[in-house]
Motif scaffolding. Structure first.
Motif, PDB file in Angstrom:
ATOM      1  N   ILE A   1       0.878  -1.164   0.000  1.00  0.00           N
ATOM      2  CA  ILE A   1       0.000   0.000   0.000  1.00  0.00           C
ATOM      3  C   ILE A   1       0.918   1.218   0.000  1.00  0.00           C
ATOM      4  N   ILE A   2       0.845   2.026  -1.049  1.00  0.00           N
ATOM      5  CA  ILE A   2       1.778   3.149  -1.199  1.00  0.00           C
ATOM      6  C   ILE A   2       1.033   4.441  -1.547  1.00  0.00           C
ATOM      7  N   ARG A   3       1.769   5.541  -1.523  1.00  0.00           N
ATOM      8  CA  ARG A   3       1.236   6.830  -1.941  1.00  0.00           C
ATOM      9  C   ARG A   3       1.006   6.798  -3.464  1.00  0.00           C
ATOM     10  N   PRO A   4      -0.093   7.379  -3.951  1.00  0.00           N
ATOM     11  CA  PRO A   4      -0.360   7.370  -5.396  1.00  0.00           C
ATOM     12  C   PRO A   4       0.755   8.002  -6.229  1.00  0.00           C
ATOM     13  N   GLU A   5       1.394   9.038  -5.704  1.00  0.00           N
ATOM     14  CA  GLU A   5       2.435   9.717  -6.480  1.00  0.00           C
ATOM     15  C   GLU A   5       3.701   8.878  -6.634  1.00  0.00           C
ATOM     16  N   LYS A   6       3.815   7.787  -5.884  1.00  0.00           N
ATOM     17  CA  LYS A   6       4.981   6.900  -5.975  1.00  0.00           C
ATOM     18  C   LYS A   6       4.747   5.713  -6.909  1.00  0.00           C
ATOM     19  N   LEU A   7       3.537   5.585  -7.437  1.00  0.00           N
ATOM     20  CA  LEU A   7       3.180   4.399  -8.224  1.00  0.00           C
ATOM     21  C   LEU A   7       4.110   4.168  -9.408  1.00  0.00           C
ATOM     22  N   GLU A   8       4.283   5.168 -10.240  1.00  0.00           N
ATOM     23  CA  GLU A   8       5.069   4.966 -11.466  1.00  0.00           C
ATOM     24  C   GLU A   8       6.513   4.596 -11.147  1.00  0.00           C
ATOM     25  N   ALA A   9       7.108   5.246 -10.169  1.00  0.00           N
ATOM     26  CA  ALA A   9       8.489   4.939  -9.801  1.00  0.00           C
ATOM     27  C   ALA A   9       8.608   3.514  -9.262  1.00  0.00           C
ATOM     28  N   VAL A  10       7.650   3.096  -8.420  1.00  0.00           N
ATOM     29  CA  VAL A  10       7.683   1.736  -7.867  1.00  0.00           C
ATOM     30  C   VAL A  10       7.454   0.711  -8.968  1.00  0.00           C
ATOM     31  N   ARG A  11       6.515   0.987  -9.851  1.00  0.00           N
ATOM     32  CA  ARG A  11       6.223   0.056 -10.955  1.00  0.00           C
ATOM     33  C   ARG A  11       7.459  -0.153 -11.829  1.00  0.00           C
ATOM     34  N   LEU A  12       8.130   0.928 -12.198  1.00  0.00           N
ATOM     35  CA  LEU A  12       9.335   0.819 -13.028  1.00  0.00           C
ATOM     36  C   LEU A  12      10.470   0.115 -12.284  1.00  0.00           C
ATOM     37  N   ALA A  13      10.634   0.426 -11.002  1.00  0.00           N
ATOM     38  CA  ALA A  13      11.698  -0.205 -10.209  1.00  0.00           C
ATOM     39  C   ALA A  13      11.465  -1.703 -10.055  1.00  0.00           C
ATOM     40  N   LEU A  14      10.201  -2.104  -9.852  1.00  0.00           N
ATOM     41  CA  LEU A  14       9.898  -3.535  -9.753  1.00  0.00           C
ATOM     42  C   LEU A  14      10.187  -4.239 -11.076  1.00  0.00           C
ATOM     43  N   GLY A  15       9.863  -3.595 -12.179  1.00  0.00           N
ATOM     44  CA  GLY A  15      10.181  -4.168 -13.486  1.00  0.00           C
ATOM     45  C   GLY A  15      11.673  -4.359 -13.663  1.00  0.00           C
ATOM     46  N   ASP A  16      12.454  -3.359 -13.259  1.00  0.00           N
ATOM     47  CA  ASP A  16      13.916  -3.461 -13.342  1.00  0.00           C
ATOM     48  C   ASP A  16      14.454  -4.545 -12.416  1.00  0.00           C
ATOM     49  N   ALA A  17      13.731  -4.824 -11.310  1.00  0.00           N
ATOM     50  CA  ALA A  17      14.168  -5.839 -10.347  1.00  0.00           C
ATOM     51  C   ALA A  17      13.730  -7.244 -10.763  1.00  0.00           C
ATOM     52  N   GLY A  18      12.997  -7.349 -11.876  1.00  0.00           N
ATOM     53  CA  GLY A  18      12.609  -8.661 -12.381  1.00  0.00           C
ATOM     54  C   GLY A  18      11.208  -9.118 -12.033  1.00  0.00           C
ATOM     55  N   CYS A  19      10.407  -8.263 -11.416  1.00  0.00           N
ATOM     56  CA  CYS A  19       9.009  -8.607 -11.125  1.00  0.00           C
ATOM     57  C   CYS A  19       8.187  -8.306 -12.378  1.00  0.00           C
ATOM     58  N   THR A  20       7.867  -9.328 -13.120  1.00  0.00           N
ATOM     59  CA  THR A  20       7.243  -9.113 -14.422  1.00  0.00           C
ATOM     60  C   THR A  20       5.742  -8.895 -14.352  1.00  0.00           C
ATOM     61  N   GLY A  21       5.071  -9.492 -13.382  1.00  0.00           N
ATOM     62  CA  GLY A  21       3.620  -9.359 -13.309  1.00  0.00           C
ATOM     63  C   GLY A  21       3.194  -8.633 -12.056  1.00  0.00           C
ATOM     64  N   LEU A  22       2.250  -7.715 -12.196  1.00  0.00           N
ATOM     65  CA  LEU A  22       1.707  -7.057 -11.018  1.00  0.00           C
ATOM     66  C   LEU A  22       0.308  -6.558 -11.298  1.00  0.00           C
ATOM     67  N   MET A  23      -0.426  -6.316 -10.219  1.00  0.00           N
ATOM     68  CA  MET A  23      -1.786  -5.791 -10.291  1.00  0.00           C
ATOM     69  C   MET A  23      -1.826  -4.511  -9.476  1.00  0.00           C
ATOM     70  N   ILE A  24      -2.561  -3.527  -9.976  1.00  0.00           N
ATOM     71  CA  ILE A  24      -2.635  -2.233  -9.312  1.00  0.00           C
ATOM     72  C   ILE A  24      -4.096  -1.882  -9.079  1.00  0.00           C
ATOM     73  N   THR A  25      -4.408  -1.468  -7.849  1.00  0.00           N
ATOM     74  CA  THR A  25      -5.766  -1.080  -7.482  1.00  0.00           C
ATOM     75  C   THR A  25      -5.715   0.261  -6.768  1.00  0.00           C
TER      76      THR A  25
END
Length: 112
Positions: free
Chosen positions: A7-31
């Motif tokens: 559960i994160i701040r909305p303004e951090k979503l894009e940065a976290v999404r990109l960082a997870l992709g770079d870390a190898g987390c290929t699948g995720l769901m966002i609500t």
């Protein structure tokens, strides 16, 4: 396998999404969600009037990763989402018994 819910701040979503992709987390769901923690909301002021906002906008990111990748994903979320202020969010980690890819019927880690 581990399911990581952050559960994160909305303004951090894009940065976290990109960082997870770079870390190898290929699948995720966002609500998009609303809620509060211990602070029970915030007091804001608009046109000179104070009012309390009890449910704050947040974003929930869910991903399922291999056991070996869970610490890396958690550290990535913390490093990217942390501001040091109240309301940064929480991370919940739980075990996943099985995963099945519907198209191919693969099970377990290969279904991720």
């Amino acid at each position: 396998m581990k399911k990581i819910e952050a559960i994160i701040r909305p303004e951090k979503l894009e940065a976290v999404r990109l960082a997870l992709g770079d870390a190898g987390c290929t699948g995720l769901m966002i609500t998009e969600i609303e809620g509060h923690g211990k602070q029970k909301g915030v007091v804001q002021q608009w046109r000179g009037e104070k009012y309390k906002v009890e449910l704050l906008p947040k974003v929930k990111i869910e991903t399922v990763v291999k056991d070996a990748d869970s610490e890396r994903a958690i550290k990535t979320i913390i490093a990217t989402a942390k501001t040091g202020e109240i309301g940064d969010g929480k991370i919940f980690v739980s075990d996943v018994q099985d995963a099945i890819r519907i198209r191919t019927e693969e099970r377990g880690d290969s279904a991720l």
